[in-house]
Design a protein around this motif. Structure first.
Motif, PDB file in Angstrom:
ATOM      1  N   GLN A 190       0.835  -1.211   0.000  1.00 64.88           N
ATOM      2  CA  GLN A 190       0.000   0.000   0.000  1.00 64.88           C
ATOM      3  C   GLN A 190       0.870   1.262   0.000  1.00 64.88           C
ATOM      4  OE1 GLN A 190      -2.585   0.349   3.379  1.00 64.88           O
ATOM      5  NE2 GLN A 190      -3.982   1.764   2.347  1.00 64.88           N
ATOM      6  N   ASP A 191       1.954   1.242   0.749  1.00 63.00           N
ATOM      7  CA  ASP A 191       2.850   2.398   0.823  1.00 63.00           C
ATOM      8  C   ASP A 191       3.476   2.676  -0.533  1.00 63.00           C
ATOM      9  OD1 ASP A 191       4.422   4.366   2.441  1.00 63.00           O
ATOM     10  OD2 ASP A 191       6.104   3.099   1.786  1.00 63.00           O
ATOM     11  N   ILE A 192       3.880   1.605  -1.241  1.00 60.74           N
ATOM     12  CA  ILE A 192       4.456   1.781  -2.588  1.00 60.74           C
ATOM     13  C   ILE A 192       3.425   2.393  -3.523  1.00 60.74           C
ATOM     14  CG2 ILE A 192       5.311   0.533  -4.610  1.00 60.74           C
ATOM     15  CD1 ILE A 192       6.587  -1.483  -2.690  1.00 60.74           C
ATOM     16  N   TYR A 193       2.204   1.920  -3.465  1.00 61.60           N
ATOM     17  CA  TYR A 193       1.141   2.425  -4.357  1.00 61.60           C
ATOM     18  C   TYR A 193       0.862   3.900  -4.095  1.00 61.60           C
ATOM     19  CZ  TYR A 193      -3.433   2.969  -6.488  1.00 61.60           C
ATOM     20  OH  TYR A 193      -4.508   3.426  -7.226  1.00 61.60           O
ATOM     21  N   ILE A 194       0.758   4.264  -2.799  1.00 54.82           N
ATOM     22  CA  ILE A 194       0.449   5.663  -2.463  1.00 54.82           C
ATOM     23  C   ILE A 194       1.571   6.583  -2.924  1.00 54.82           C
ATOM     24  CG2 ILE A 194       0.170   7.264  -0.530  1.00 54.82           C
ATOM     25  CD1 ILE A 194      -1.318   5.039   0.948  1.00 54.82           C
ATOM     26  N   LYS A 195       2.828   6.162  -2.645  1.00 48.97           N
ATOM     27  CA  LYS A 195       3.959   6.998  -3.072  1.00 48.97           C
ATOM     28  C   LYS A 195       4.011   7.138  -4.585  1.00 48.97           C
ATOM     29  CE  LYS A 195       7.023   6.318   0.896  1.00 48.97           C
ATOM     30  NZ  LYS A 195       8.311   5.773   1.376  1.00 48.97           N
ATOM     31  N   GLY A 221       3.699  10.548  -6.693  1.00 52.11           N
ATOM     32  CA  GLY A 221       4.932  10.901  -7.386  1.00 52.11           C
ATOM     33  C   GLY A 221       6.137  10.946  -6.471  1.00 52.11           C
ATOM     34  N   LYS A 222       6.069  10.266  -5.364  1.00 53.84           N
ATOM     35  CA  LYS A 222       7.180  10.275  -4.401  1.00 53.84           C
ATOM     36  C   LYS A 222       7.925   8.929  -4.356  1.00 53.84           C
ATOM     37  CE  LYS A 222       4.978  13.666  -1.345  1.00 53.84           C
ATOM     38  NZ  LYS A 222       4.532  13.943   0.037  1.00 53.84           N
ATOM     39  N   LEU A 223       7.699   8.051  -5.308  1.00 56.43           N
ATOM     40  CA  LEU A 223       8.327   6.731  -5.315  1.00 56.43           C
ATOM     41  C   LEU A 223       9.708   6.839  -5.977  1.00 56.43           C
ATOM     42  CD1 LEU A 223       7.900   3.747  -4.586  1.00 56.43           C
ATOM     43  CD2 LEU A 223       7.030   3.408  -6.916  1.00 56.43           C
ATOM     44  N   ASP A 224      10.679   7.165  -5.158  1.00 55.80           N
ATOM     45  CA  ASP A 224      12.046   7.295  -5.670  1.00 55.80           C
ATOM     46  C   ASP A 224      12.821   5.992  -5.488  1.00 55.80           C
ATOM     47  OD1 ASP A 224      12.459   7.187  -2.938  1.00 55.80           O
ATOM     48  OD2 ASP A 224      12.922   9.326  -2.758  1.00 55.80           O
ATOM     49  N   ASP A 225      14.077   5.990  -5.940  1.00 56.70           N
ATOM     50  CA  ASP A 225      14.916   4.794  -5.852  1.00 56.70           C
ATOM     51  C   ASP A 225      15.123   4.352  -4.415  1.00 56.70           C
ATOM     52  OD1 ASP A 225      15.082   4.794  -8.554  1.00 56.70           O
ATOM     53  OD2 ASP A 225      17.110   5.639  -8.653  1.00 56.70           O
ATOM     54  N   GLU A 226      15.297   5.290  -3.509  1.00 56.71           N
ATOM     55  CA  GLU A 226      15.536   4.943  -2.105  1.00 56.71           C
ATOM     56  C   GLU A 226      14.322   4.236  -1.503  1.00 56.71           C
ATOM     57  OE1 GLU A 226      16.654   7.087   2.157  1.00 56.71           O
ATOM     58  OE2 GLU A 226      16.758   8.234   0.300  1.00 56.71           O
ATOM     59  N   SER A 227      13.105   4.710  -1.847  1.00 54.96           N
ATOM     60  CA  SER A 227      11.887   4.071  -1.333  1.00 54.96           C
ATOM     61  C   SER A 227      11.741   2.662  -1.885  1.00 54.96           C
ATOM     62  CB  SER A 227      10.663   4.901  -1.729  1.00 54.96           C
ATOM     63  OG  SER A 227      10.715   6.170  -1.127  1.00 54.96           O
ATOM     64  N   ILE A 228      12.064   2.504  -3.187  1.00 54.98           N
ATOM     65  CA  ILE A 228      11.963   1.164  -3.802  1.00 54.98           C
ATOM     66  C   ILE A 228      12.964   0.218  -3.158  1.00 54.98           C
ATOM     67  CG2 ILE A 228      12.322  -0.156  -5.934  1.00 54.98           C
ATOM     68  CD1 ILE A 228      11.254   2.286  -7.453  1.00 54.98           C
ATOM     69  N   TYR A 229      14.195   0.688  -2.944  1.00 53.91           N
ATOM     70  CA  TYR A 229      15.230  -0.160  -2.353  1.00 53.91           C
ATOM     71  C   TYR A 229      14.843  -0.560  -0.925  1.00 53.91           C
ATOM     72  CZ  TYR A 229      19.747  -1.681  -0.567  1.00 53.91           C
ATOM     73  OH  TYR A 229      20.753  -2.406   0.009  1.00 53.91           O
ATOM     74  N   SER A 230      14.334   0.415  -0.143  1.00 55.08           N
ATOM     75  CA  SER A 230      13.936   0.131   1.242  1.00 55.08           C
ATOM     76  C   SER A 230      12.801  -0.889   1.288  1.00 55.08           C
ATOM     77  CB  SER A 230      13.499   1.429   1.924  1.00 55.08           C
ATOM     78  OG  SER A 230      13.013   1.157   3.230  1.00 55.08           O
TER      79      SER A 230
END
Length: 436
Positions: A239-244, A248-257
């Motif tokens: 859900q967090d990935i979808y919301i980000k 438009g806040k889904l950056d590389d750092e969020s994907i890696y985390s």
């Protein structure tokens, strides 16, 4: 069994009686010589009468002794015949072997067991009737009793004349009491016993497998408990990935985390499946482990259920002994006992609930004690709960848990499983021998 009298022994006994009679006759001759003078013509009628009387008495004595000898001979022959009948018709085979393993004498039962006549057994090597694959067993067995006057026994496969195989129990004693160059061997056909023993082992394995399968429903429920929290976490990360992404806040750092978190959760879930799959895998090789390792493995499988029900498990491990064992068997025992404690705690709605486990090394044994505060086992069923198919859980119980646990501990670990009540609940005591 009647004492054995060979022909030579009977002749020896008869010869002993002859010697006794000869000695007594010589004594009589001496006494008569003392009574009678050299010139019998000089004897008076009274002296002649006295000597004649003495001769009559000795004649009667000899006749009585001779009758006693004949009676004894008849008894000896009758005893010999009784022995021969008992010896030949005994339900087990009797053989006399030379030190080289040649058959010197055999009864009718031995001849029947080996499929040849008694006369044809004489001078035959006993190894001729032992299966080739079991010759080493007999060699080691013979080597053992060759240096001892004690009774020794072994089990091996023999073969009758004609090729029919059978299981035999051999028991031999050194013949030092009569002849140091001979052995006395008893042969018993135990084929039926071995078949029943093997069938019992198979039945035990089947019952253990049934016990595991009977617990499968509960174990699947435990998997659900183990996975519920990880699945919730995966849902939140998703859900967090979808919301980000939408913001438009889904950056590389969020994907890696998110990837790192998901990878850790998936590894945990995969390890949970491995734990359950290993538990249901039969015939696993032995492992060298400490008892606490098997206990921790059991708690990995069922621990989440204990956490969900707020049952505290305290472990006090004082053992440093390693055991080369089938770990899953011991894991199953721990799971059965722990689940019984959990059931008692739930049934009596005990709060706070706790199970105390201690592991101690005592000389040549390790003792594991598991005590709960679930109220104890009713005295009316204390001696029944280890019986197969006896259960207090109604339709949800199989009645195999404690019975299988006791069987595993006794058969596979040469130990014991006992139980008793303490003031707050039930205690189960497992004793394992270090020399498994």
């Amino acid at each position: 069994m009647a004492q054995k009298h060979t022909k030579s022994e009977i002749k020896t006994e008869e010869g002993s009686y002859s010697k006794i009679l000869r000695h007594q006759a010589e004594e009589v001759a001496k006494r008569l010589s003392a009574l009678a003078p050299q010139n019998f013509t000089a004897l008076s009628p009274e002296e002649m009468q006295r000597i004649f009387h003495e001769l009559q008495v000795y004649q009667i004595e000899f006749e009585m002794q001779n009758e006693e000898l004949r009676r004894t001979q008849v008894e000896l022959h009758a005893e010999r015949d009784r022995y021969r009948e008992l010896y030949n018709m005994a339900p087990v085979g009797y053989c006399t072997l030379s030190k080289q393993g040649l058959i010197l004498q055999a009864n009718h039962t031995a001849a029947k067991l080996l499929g040849v006549t008694q006369s044809r057994l004489i001078k035959e090597p006993i190894t001729r009737f032992i299966l080739a694959e079991d010759q080493d067993i007999y060699y080691l067995y013979h080597k053992q009793f060759d240096h001892s006057d004690k009774s020794h026994s072994c089990e091996l496969r023999m073969i009758r004349n004609g090729g029919v195989k059978f299981w035999a129990h051999l028991e031999a004693t050194d013949g030092q009491a009569t002849n140091i160059s001979e052995y006395h061997l008893i042969i018993s056909d135990i084929t039926q016993y071995v078949q029943m023993r093997e069938a019992l082992k198979v039945n035990e394995k089947i019952m253990i497998a049934q016990s595991q399968k009977a617990s499968m429903g509960e174990l699947i429920s435990m998997i659900g408990h183990q996975w519920r929290q990880p699945l919730n976490t995966i849902a939140l990360i998703n859900q967090d990935i979808y919301i980000k992404m939408r913001l438009g806040k889904l950056d590389d750092e969020s994907i890696y985390s998110s990837h790192e978190k998901l990878d850790g959760i998936l590894q945990f879930m995969s390890k949970t499946i491995d734990d359950f799959r290993n538990f249901f895998t039969p015939d696993q090789p032995k492992e060298e482990i400490k008892i606490v390792d098997a206990l921790n493995n059991a708690l990995k499988i069922i621990g989440q259920c204990f956490d969900n029900r707020s049952i505290a498990v305290h472990i006090q491990n004082n053992s440093k002994t390693d055991f080369l064992i089938h770990k899953n068997s011991l894991v199953q025992v721990f799971m059965n006992i722990l689940n019984n404690s959990k059931y008692a705690i739930e049934a009596n709605d005990v709060k706070p609930a706790a199970i105390m486990i201690t592991i101690n090394d005592l000389h040549d044994t390790t003792v594991i004690t598991l005590c709960d505060n679930g109220g104890g086992i009713p005295e009316t069923i204390l001696d029944k709960i280890g019986q197969p198919y006896f259960t207090t859980k109604g339709v949800v119980g199989t009645g195999l848990g404690l019975y299988i646990s006791q069987t595993i501990i006794e058969k596979y670990f040469a130990g014991t499983l006992t139980w008793y009540n303490n003031p707050s609940g039930a205690c189960f005591v497992i004793t394992l021998n270090h020399t498994l």
